[in-house]
Design an enzyme around this catalytic site. Sequence first.
Site, PDB file in Angstrom:
ATOM      1  CB  VAL A 186      -0.950   0.011   1.218  1.00  0.00           C
ATOM      2  CG1 VAL A 186      -0.212   0.273   2.507  1.00  0.00           C
ATOM      3  CG2 VAL A 186      -2.084   0.994   1.029  1.00  0.00           C
ATOM      4  CB  SER A 187       1.738   3.851  -2.157  1.00  0.00           C
ATOM      5  OG  SER A 187       0.669   4.051  -3.055  1.00  0.00           O
ATOM      6  CB  THR A 188       0.751   8.159   0.643  1.00  0.00           C
ATOM      7  OG1 THR A 188       1.813   7.853   1.546  1.00  0.00           O
ATOM      8  CG2 THR A 188      -0.074   9.281   1.212  1.00  0.00           C
ATOM      9  CG  ASP A 217      -2.073   2.364  -3.701  1.00  0.00           C
ATOM     10  OD1 ASP A 217      -0.972   1.835  -3.518  1.00  0.00           O
ATOM     11  OD2 ASP A 217      -2.511   2.684  -4.814  1.00  0.00           O
ATOM     12  CD  GLN A 218      -1.852   4.348   3.587  1.00  0.00           C
ATOM     13  OE1 GLN A 218      -1.512   5.522   3.664  1.00  0.00           O
ATOM     14  NE2 GLN A 218      -1.316   3.399   4.317  1.00  0.00           N
TER      15      GLN A 218
END
Length: 504
Positions: A8-10, A12-13
């Site tokens: 997960v990346s920022t 995606d969040q």
Amino acid sequence: MNAIYARVSTEDQAKTGYSLSDQIASCKALLFKQGKTNVVEYVDEGYSGEFIDRPALTSLRDDIAAGRIETVVVYDPDRLARKLSIQLLVAEEMEKAKVELRFITGDYDASPEGRLFFSMRGAIAEFEKAKILDRTLRGKKKKASQGKIIQDFGLFGYSYDKANCTYTINEAQAAVVREIYRLVIENQMSIERVQKELKKRVLLSPTGKALWPSSSLHNLLTNRTYTGTFHSMKNRQQKTGIDTRKTMERPRDEWIAIPVPSIVDEVTFERAQRQLMQNKADAKRPFIHPYLFAGIMYCGICGRRMLAHHCAFRDGSYKPYYQCATQRYSDLRNTDLKCASRSLPAEALDAALWSKLVEALKNPEKAKKYIPKQKPVTDNKAEIERLNQMESELVKHRETIAKWFRQQKLSEKDADDELEQIRAQLIDIEERKNILKPVEAPTAAKMSFAEVAAKLRPLIEHGDLTADEKKSIIRAVLTKVTVVRTDKPSGKKPPVFKITWETV
């Protein structure tokens, strides 16, 4: 052993709602349903899917190559990678290792139909990524055209008004900004002298450190925002690796000017630019000292490298010195062993060392008195292990800094400052480890000092050698010079040095 890979990346969040807990729970449910309970998790948090070089993914690929994995479950192909080429590469590695690859959002197998489906999903993921970037850029441009500063860039002297998306003056910090400009313009100080003056007055840097980084001062003195105009869309960042970015300036017609309260006027700013240019020109004034023993000189107290340095005086004169690394960069270097070494005047030391070397080359027997006595071998295993542990912690901290930068918890300037400190400490630790390592016995025959001296003696006797010729002779004979100054710091008598050296 069965594996779960989650990423997960920022972005995606914030935009797609992928959460690590949901990904892992869904993957575990699939494995447990098949009766597979021996599960290991590989999790990359805060890493972009554009690059294959990710810690957890690399570890997973290593375990696959070693034959430790039977099944890999990933929530969705774009969790594995954002680029189709990376997806196919990793999938091919799994196929060759006879590892089953499963996705929660769709099945994949090695059949032509499965490959087609997998490729289509990957292409769609790449397309969606491009759309997200395009929408984000257009949204930023729209806000900037409305006079809004889209995020807080941590500009010292200002406070970010999140409600109105603009900057307001932070009076306490603005006073420091004005004082920095005054020191440069009225006192004609260089950035190095401004650093010392701010430290003397205990005016802390934006990150709370006693010593302002020179890059921070330079950026502050050359940033036109302080004159009342903030330029949005000025730069763009291009990723060059998992932890590296390249900042590129956009064409000037793409910049969007946004008015902000000014801290200094245009006249003050331009005077500062002229003074900086003058400082740069003054730095190139004729001052040449060859530092004959630079690179092979070490501190006789702590064993660290001695660095070439020069000191400027108010009358415009310069004097060259050698300084222990812990003294030169005491705010940046790892100084668990506080070094009390003094600065070594380079002119006197170079002259003394060269004279002793010439004497030794003419009479090789005299070289022996400068060779240190063989010390009993000590077990430095515990100290080396401690340094290895410090090195490991610094590497982890470096990864954390990179992650915080990707998540926009740190500005680029603060991240660069932190990474520079970590880099300097890692270099120092490596030097300490090299000093503590036992000296290995030579594996091949080499020329004796007397033989080397015999070859170089005609050059010495010829006389009138240039600095480069002297350096060549020094490096042909010596591998390491250790010096400590032993005279009292009165400043009136000639300096006295205790010298030892290691020959080829």
